[in-house]
Design a protein around this motif. Structure first.
Motif, PDB file in Angstrom:
ATOM      1  N   LEU A  41      18.000  13.497 -12.975  1.00  0.00           N
ATOM      2  CA  LEU A  41      16.699  12.843 -13.041  1.00  0.00           C
ATOM      3  C   LEU A  41      15.644  13.784 -13.618  1.00  0.00           C
ATOM      4  N   PHE A  42      15.669  15.069 -13.175  1.00  0.00           N
ATOM      5  CA  PHE A  42      14.727  16.040 -13.727  1.00  0.00           C
ATOM      6  C   PHE A  42      14.928  16.197 -15.229  1.00  0.00           C
ATOM      7  N   ASP A  43      16.185  16.257 -15.654  1.00  0.00           N
ATOM      8  CA  ASP A  43      16.460  16.428 -17.087  1.00  0.00           C
ATOM      9  C   ASP A  43      15.933  15.240 -17.887  1.00  0.00           C
ATOM     10  N   LYS A  44      16.070  14.030 -17.333  1.00  0.00           N
ATOM     11  CA  LYS A  44      15.585  12.837 -18.017  1.00  0.00           C
ATOM     12  C   LYS A  44      14.065  12.902 -18.202  1.00  0.00           C
ATOM     13  N   ILE A  45      13.352  13.338 -17.131  1.00  0.00           N
ATOM     14  CA  ILE A  45      11.886  13.381 -17.202  1.00  0.00           C
ATOM     15  C   ILE A  45      11.426  14.491 -18.147  1.00  0.00           C
ATOM     16  N   TYR A  46      12.114  15.645 -18.067  1.00  0.00           N
ATOM     17  CA  TYR A  46      11.774  16.725 -19.000  1.00  0.00           C
ATOM     18  C   TYR A  46      11.932  16.253 -20.439  1.00  0.00           C
ATOM     19  N   MET A  56       7.719  25.193 -17.462  1.00  0.00           N
ATOM     20  CA  MET A  56       6.953  24.271 -16.638  1.00  0.00           C
ATOM     21  C   MET A  56       7.828  23.738 -15.501  1.00  0.00           C
ATOM     22  N   ASP A  57       7.213  23.596 -14.338  1.00  0.00           N
ATOM     23  CA  ASP A  57       7.864  22.958 -13.194  1.00  0.00           C
ATOM     24  C   ASP A  57       7.326  21.537 -13.024  1.00  0.00           C
ATOM     25  N   LEU A  58       8.215  20.670 -12.592  1.00  0.00           N
ATOM     26  CA  LEU A  58       7.816  19.301 -12.303  1.00  0.00           C
ATOM     27  C   LEU A  58       7.886  19.043 -10.807  1.00  0.00           C
ATOM     28  N   VAL A  59       6.877  18.351 -10.294  1.00  0.00           N
ATOM     29  CA  VAL A  59       6.867  17.927  -8.892  1.00  0.00           C
ATOM     30  C   VAL A  59       6.903  16.390  -8.875  1.00  0.00           C
ATOM     31  N   LEU A  60       7.959  15.820  -8.279  1.00  0.00           N
ATOM     32  CA  LEU A  60       8.063  14.369  -8.160  1.00  0.00           C
ATOM     33  C   LEU A  60       7.402  13.957  -6.860  1.00  0.00           C
TER      34      LEU A  60
END
Length: 773
Positions: A41-46, A56-60
């Motif tokens: 899921l993280f890879d898809k959003i990146y 960059m870090d993502l926070v869901l």
């Protein structure tokens, strides 16, 4: 595949709440697999944002509607995922909202069904504030296989695995929450079904029907968490129970459904059992009880439907639900009233195609709304050539949603049985309706001096017959005239003389009976002569050939035959008529072919006593064709060439009287040669020599496009009064329906319990099965 919506933004602290503010990019979406991992899921959003995980870090984050004084919300996720882009690692928040969106509810289902891996952050997020409690963080974790080959989660060291939905409802804590495989134990039970993940169903309706049946038989209830055209998610009614099922379409274009997730073990309490089962809907009841209405006209009543639900489905249903279930069963078997109007042109086309010579008519108004219909089978039209030309006409009311009146025209065959010629459905028995129906009937049977039309004395019928049929003779039903006399003059004791006058063959005898009536009730005699007319109801004064048919009982018999089918939709009613006529034609054809005597069975039985009476008569020949027969109460002069006798029985009935039989013996002529052919076996066989064919299933119909597209809308009906609809007709004038008293002790009719002389009580053996009227 699932469409996941998200937006990039950040948290803002307002006076009484936190609010997530989206960025300029607006709402975005990605297509993910239902069993996607958190890392995927993280890879898809990146990839969607065009960012690198190195910089960059993502926070869901979800957005719980919490103020600074509240602890947490019990609401579930209903809005898009919030994504915070930070250069450093922060904690993620799962959001909960009371807003509802059918398109995003699948995200919530996916989180619960796939058990996304969640761990806790030890530090408070810097962008939220110290008022927030410790919240779960979504981090990348790995999945491995255990000793049994099952996929298990390996969380980061020191971080527990938590179901986000459990956290939202307050069921989670800092302690690890395991998600083990559920097995049946002493405190649990299986639903007893053969369902499994990967099982296919042709339609969503099929899987819903299957689950309802399983729930009722397994004595548990479920509720729907989500349902749309491509997805169906259900769970046990007990929130603490583990039983659940998720099914969806195989592909969006298909109608087939497949079970994606399924837990078939219950751990709910017996307190959740309810006799009024929520899965025992009227639709389910109707589908289950529908086979009992196939091939029958009546089927189980409402009490029978309740008993069926209690014994077969183990569910207690109300009287109203039983009524709706029976109505649904009727719709499944017979179609809806609205559908009946829609397919009526196609139905008539198939009747004409399969039964050559059949005449059908449909009359609509300017708005294409149904007014009248007419049906005459070609087999009956051709068979009318072998009938006596006496036709009875009458109408009976229909009890369906759109009401109406069923009109019938029937003859009588040589064996004294009904021979239906034509059927019609109109709005009511008015002059316009009767004129239209009789116009169609005239095209079928013609208009000749030999034709006699018998009906009651309704003004609309009388005027329509005089307008349409110029040559035929109209006669009144003697029974209806008798009822009018009893009701109008209150003279039931004169009925013996009246019926003797009706059936008198000679005018001399008729005059004697009328003299008796006039002496006792002058007003009755005046009514019969002037208002009704002797030629309408008496045999000897009738200007045409009426034979022995003095009433419309043959029509009333048809009406009583359809007493249970009169509340059917129109096409279903016509199907019953076709089925009855097909059976009659076949059964009577078999009887006719098996006859060994020259005459039909009923005429043969009527003929034999006259044979015996003729043996003692003295016959004197007057000329080669005329004979004088003496003996008995009445002498007669017989003309065996013209087939007449002075007693008039031979003239009117066209069946040799005692005098004609004696003359035939003296002339050494076969007595059967004097019988009119309408009573012979030959005509009986020819009348039923053909077959009436059904139209078959609608899927087998071959209908031209111009017929299939013809629009016939339901007629407009007045709004019914409140309360139970009336299904029995009002008694005719002079008709009484007095029930006999039934004894509560012995079960017999005609006396009360106090006056019972029986020594035995009421037992199963002497309980009557029917109630006399």
């Amino acid at each position: 595949m699932v469409v996941l919506f998200f937006e990039v933004g950040n948290w803002e602290e307002l006076e009484d709440r936190w609010e997530f503010k989206g960025g300029v990019g607006g709402l975005k979406s990605i297509l993910v697999e239902e069993d996607i991992s958190l890392a995927g899921l993280f890879d898809k959003i990146y990839g969607k944002l065009g960012l690198s995980s190195d910089t960059m870090d993502l926070v869901l984050s979800y957005s719980p509607p919490l103020n600074k004084k509240s602890s947490r919300s019990d609401s579930t996720c209903k809005i898009p995922l919030g994504v915070i882009v930070e250069p450093t690692e922060v904690c993620a928040y799962e959001k909960s909202s009371q807003e509802s969106s059918d398109d995003t509810d699948g995200l919530h289902d996916g989180f619960r069904d796939n058990y996304f891996d969640v761990d806790y952050c030890d530090s408070e997020p810097t962008d939220v504030g110290s008022s927030r409690q410790k919240l779960p963080v979504f981090r990348n974790v790995e999945r491995t296989e255990n000793d049994n080959g099952a996929s298990v989660t390996q969380p980061a060291e020191g971080n527990p695995v938590v179901d986000p939905l459990l956290w939202l409802t307050g069921a989670a804590s800092d302690e690890p929450v395991n998600v083990p495989t559920i097995e049946a134990s002493d405190s649990t039970f299986k639903d007893g079904s053969d369902l499994h993940e990967g099982k296919y169903f042709n339609t969503k309706k099929d899987i819903k029907r299957k689950l309802s049946d399983i729930a009722m038989k397994g004595n548990f209830e479920f509720r729907t968490r989500k349902s749309n055209r491509s997805l169906w998610v259900i769970e046990c009614i007990d929130l603490n129970c583990s039983w659940r099922l998720r099914a969806s379409k195989i592909v969006p274009e298909s109608t087939k459904f497949v079970i994606r997730k399924y837990v078939g073990v219950h751990c709910c309490s017996l307190l959740n059992r309810n006799a009024n089962h929520r899965q025992a809907t009227y639709v389910v009841i109707g589908e289950q009880v529908a086979p009992q209405y196939v091939g029958v006209e009546k089927g189980p009543g409402l009490k029978g439907v309740q008993t069926f639900a209690r014994t077969k489905l183990e569910a207690q249903i109300s009287y109203y639900k039983a009524w709706r279930g029976r109505k649904h069963a009727h719709t499944l078997i017979r179609g809806s009233p609205e559908q009946s109007f829609h397919i009526l042109p196609s139905y008539f086309h198939m009747l004409e195609k399969l039964n050559p010579g059949t005449v059908t008519r449909i009359e609509v108004d300017g708005e294409s709304r149904f007014k009248y219909l007419f049906l005459a089978f070609g087999v009956a039209i051709r068979g009318f050539r072998y009938m006596r030309k006496v036709v009875g006409i009458d109408g009976t009311f229909l009890k369906g949603q759109y009401r109406g009146v069923l009109l019938v025209a029937t003859a009588q065959d040589g064996n004294g049985q009904c021979y239906p010629l034509a059927w019609g459905i109109v709005d009511s028995e008015n002059e316009d309706a009767w004129t239209w129906f009789l116009t169609q009937l005239k095209e079928v049977i013609g208009d000749t001096d030999e034709l006699a039309l018998i009906s009651d004395r309704a003004p609309s019928i009388k005027k329509a017959i005089s307008t349409i049929f110029e040559k035929a003779h109209h006669g009144a039903c003697a029974w209806h005239v008798a009822q009018n006399i009893k009701n109008k003059f209150k003279c039931a004791d004169i009925m013996g003389s009246y019926w003797s006058a009706v059936n008198a063959y000679r005018c001399e005898d008729f005059t004697g009976y009328m003299t008796e009536i006039s002496h006792r009730y002058p007003r009755v005699a005046e009514y019969l002569e002037n208002e009704v007319g002797f030629e309408k109801w008496s045999r000897c004064h009738y200007p045409g050939l009426r034979y022995n048919i003095m009433t419309t009982n043959m029509v009333e018999s048809l009406n009583s035959m359809l007493v249970n089918a009169r509340d059917f939709p129109y096409v279903a009613l016509l199907d019953v008529i076709q089925e009855k006529m097909s059976k009659w034609w076949n059964d009577r054809r078999i009887v006719a072919m098996a006859i060994t005597a020259p005459l039909t069975p009923s005429r043969e039985s009527e003929f034999r006593p006259r044979f015996a009476q003729s043996n003692g008569r003295h016959t004197l020949q007057l000329n080669p064709v005329t004979y004088h027969v003496k003996g008995g109460e009445l002498e007669g002069v017989v003309d065996i060439f013209n087939k007449t006798c002075t007693c008039k029985e031979f003239d009117i009935d066209k069946l040799p009287c005692v005098h004609a039989i004696a003359a035939a013996h003296h002339a050494q002529v076969s007595v059967y040669s004097l019988v009119f052919p309408y009573y012979t076996k030959e005509y009986y066989v020819l009348a039923y020599g053909e077959t009436i064919y059904p139209v078959g299933s609608q899927s087998q119909w071959d209908v031209p496009n111009e017929v299939a597209t013809r629009v016939v809308l339901p007629r407009e009906v007045k709004e019914r009064k409140r309360g139970r609809p009336k299904t029995s007709r009002f008694p005719s004038v002079g008709e009484f329906r007095k029930r006999k008293n039934r004894c509560g002790k012995c079960g017999a009719y005609g006396h009360y319990k106090k006056k019972c002389n029986s020594q035995t009580g009421l037992t199963e053996g002497n309980q009557p099965t029917d109630v006399p009227v």
